[in-house]
Design an enzyme around this catalytic site. Sequence first.
Site, mmCIF file in Angstrom:
data_model
loop_
_atom_site.group_PDB
_atom_site.id
_atom_site.type_symbol
_atom_site.label_atom_id
_atom_site.label_comp_id
_atom_site.label_asym_id
_atom_site.label_seq_id
_atom_site.Cartn_x
_atom_site.Cartn_y
_atom_site.Cartn_z
ATOM 1 N N ALA A 33 -97.605 79.406 84.954
ATOM 2 C CA ALA A 33 -97.671 80.608 85.797
ATOM 3 C C ALA A 33 -99.116 81.016 86.087
ATOM 4 O O ALA A 33 -99.367 81.825 86.974
ATOM 5 C CB ALA A 33 -96.938 81.760 85.113
ATOM 6 N N ARG A 45 -77.272 97.222 74.418
ATOM 7 C CA ARG A 45 -76.341 98.354 74.373
ATOM 8 C C ARG A 45 -76.351 98.989 72.997
ATOM 9 O O ARG A 45 -76.306 100.188 72.845
ATOM 10 C CB ARG A 45 -74.940 97.846 74.724
ATOM 11 C CG ARG A 45 -74.097 98.871 75.410
ATOM 12 C CD ARG A 45 -72.846 98.289 75.991
ATOM 13 N NE ARG A 45 -72.425 97.064 75.336
ATOM 14 C CZ ARG A 45 -71.482 96.267 75.806
ATOM 15 N NH1 ARG A 45 -70.887 96.570 76.924
ATOM 16 N NH2 ARG A 45 -71.125 95.187 75.162
ATOM 17 N N LYS A 105 -73.151 84.169 87.671
ATOM 18 C CA LYS A 105 -72.570 83.589 88.896
ATOM 19 C C LYS A 105 -71.385 84.385 89.383
ATOM 20 O O LYS A 105 -71.154 84.485 90.581
ATOM 21 C CB LYS A 105 -72.235 82.111 88.687
ATOM 22 C CG LYS A 105 -70.812 81.811 88.586
ATOM 23 C CD LYS A 105 -70.305 81.311 87.256
ATOM 24 C CE LYS A 105 -70.818 82.064 86.049
ATOM 25 N NZ LYS A 105 -70.147 81.700 84.808
ATOM 26 N N GLU A 129 -81.239 80.501 89.663
ATOM 27 C CA GLU A 129 -81.051 79.080 89.333
ATOM 28 C C GLU A 129 -80.043 78.885 88.203
ATOM 29 O O GLU A 129 -79.237 77.954 88.202
ATOM 30 C CB GLU A 129 -82.410 78.471 88.933
ATOM 31 C CG GLU A 129 -82.375 77.021 88.572
ATOM 32 C CD GLU A 129 -81.925 76.130 89.732
ATOM 33 O OE1 GLU A 129 -82.665 76.005 90.704
ATOM 34 O OE2 GLU A 129 -80.808 75.564 89.644
ATOM 35 N N VAL A 132 -75.727 78.548 88.417
ATOM 36 C CA VAL A 132 -74.900 77.364 88.689
ATOM 37 C C VAL A 132 -75.436 76.192 87.867
ATOM 38 O O VAL A 132 -76.602 75.821 87.987
ATOM 39 C CB VAL A 132 -74.913 77.005 90.190
ATOM 40 C CG1 VAL A 132 -74.094 75.753 90.439
ATOM 41 C CG2 VAL A 132 -74.369 78.164 91.017
ATOM 42 N N ASP A 201 -64.237 79.637 87.401
ATOM 43 C CA ASP A 201 -65.684 79.547 87.189
ATOM 44 C C ASP A 201 -66.281 78.459 88.092
ATOM 45 O O ASP A 201 -67.302 78.669 88.752
ATOM 46 C CB ASP A 201 -65.948 79.244 85.707
ATOM 47 C CG ASP A 201 -67.412 79.058 85.378
ATOM 48 O OD1 ASP A 201 -68.097 80.069 85.148
ATOM 49 O OD2 ASP A 201 -67.880 77.901 85.364
ATOM 50 N N LYS A 205 -68.966 78.854 91.339
ATOM 51 C CA LYS A 205 -70.201 78.071 91.496
ATOM 52 C C LYS A 205 -70.164 77.266 92.801
ATOM 53 O O LYS A 205 -71.168 77.157 93.502
ATOM 54 C CB LYS A 205 -70.377 77.148 90.285
ATOM 55 C CG LYS A 205 -70.658 77.934 88.994
ATOM 56 C CD LYS A 205 -70.513 77.062 87.767
ATOM 57 C CE LYS A 205 -70.798 77.849 86.490
ATOM 58 N NZ LYS A 205 -70.398 77.148 85.276
ATOM 59 N N GLY A 302 -74.648 76.904 77.539
ATOM 60 C CA GLY A 302 -75.337 76.940 76.250
ATOM 61 C C GLY A 302 -76.648 77.704 76.365
ATOM 62 O O GLY A 302 -77.190 77.901 77.451
HETATM 63 N N1 HSE Z 1 -68.770 79.001 80.848
HETATM 64 C C1 HSE Z 1 -69.555 78.180 81.712
HETATM 65 C C2 HSE Z 1 -69.217 76.736 81.470
HETATM 66 C C3 HSE Z 1 -71.038 78.339 81.494
HETATM 67 O O1 HSE Z 1 -68.489 76.415 80.529
HETATM 68 O O2 HSE Z 1 -69.692 75.904 82.232
HETATM 69 C C4 HSE Z 1 -71.663 79.402 82.300
HETATM 70 O O3 HSE Z 1 -71.471 79.216 83.653
#
Ligand code: HSE
Length: 439
Positions: A33, A45, A105, A129, A132, A201, A205, A302
């Site tokens: 940077a 929280r 996402k 970034e 996805v 999910d 994406k 992860g």
């Molecule tokens: N839960 C998602 C997956 C990871 O298992 O690919 C985050 O997008």
Amino acid sequence: MEKTKVAIVGLGTVGSGVAKLLLDHGDRTARHAGRTLWLEKAVVRNLNKNRVCDLPDGVLTDDLNDVLTDPDIKVVAQLIGGLEPARTVMLQLLDAGKDVVTANKALLAEHGAELFDHARALGRCIAFEAAVAGGVPIITNVSQCLSANQIGSLHGILNGTSNFIVSQMDEQGWSYEAALAEAQRLGFAEANPAMDVDGSDAAQKLAILAHLAFGARIRWSDIPRTGIDSLDLADLRFARELGYRIKLIAHARLVAAGLELSVAPTLIRFGQPLAEVRANYNAISVVGDAVGDLFFHGQGAGQMPTASAVVADMIDTAVGRTPITFRTLELWSKRESNVVIRPDQEMPGRYYMRFQVADRPGVMAKITAILGEEELSIASIIQHEPDPRGCAQSVQLVIMTHEAPEGAAQAAVDRIVKLPVVSGEAVRMRVMEERRSSK
Ligand code: HSE
């Protein structure tokens, strides 16, 4: 060295990974940077929750205003999952003059237009970034590095949890339940894993990638999708016998009739790159008219893979790269899209079908007659002899077809399951032919 103050909102799995990279590897971020990314605040929280990362005194706070009212904090990684309060916090951060980085996402798939319009109106930017395919840099590649191309197709394994489950079932013979429990323990799954395993999910994406790659404005919930939640070990075994693996594939292909989009368990021949993607890995195969075939592969879920993408976005935002691309790319802009979505009934494909059929004369003839009437041509058939020790009156019949429209395949299956010689539900899956761009 110049210092840019940054903050994190949400110190869960990904947030803790981002804090770790900023605090333990400040030299790395400074080198790229040309300035120090100084973690000024981390908003949580509950201050009393046990945390895995050690933060310097004064960084942890439960008051978002500590970030909103500090004009020196320029870049904020907003890492709260779900839609609310994530959406409201994002709007507050933009209103307070912050540039925002997110991995959420679901939030972008649902509220991308509102958030991006708001950011544009305020002269701010949003980087995503990590939203996805986690650590796989697919957003930057599709929206910037490949901008000289017309992308023809994009096929992805975009959900690490589903891929982990299917891999463990296929390679280790695990049950679906055992594989899902392990994916949750390892931290790949969403808080509500239903979104992982029912294809939602991956559809979220895919909606983002379709927007970037093809300019398509589509709601993720309008993408036809089937998950892996009802996948049977028997189909993994039959697919293997036929020389295929089953993967949850997000499909996008631009043809003269329009843009095809779907998410579904799909058979892919052994040896094709997507068939070899194991465990929690994600992969995306892209074909561009100038660049040809590309294949991206890496961990899509992860802590550290996702944090890797978030911190790279924080660096790009701090040095001023994201604000420039954000303005020129006009993501989620109100500009009319001329991309037509092809009705899924018209989408051509090859199919795998499995039926439970009575083991007596004339059954095969009835089934093949229907396939013929619906203009489906058979490529191969498997029927094993019943176990001589058992007293089964029915057997499994597996049929692979040549290419036909989705609507014809569905019509054939709907008619076949009504035959009195067929019992239970049928299984139908698409078979993917990887077409190389040089063909
Ligand atoms: N839960 C998602 C997956 C990871 O298992 O690919 C985050 O997008």
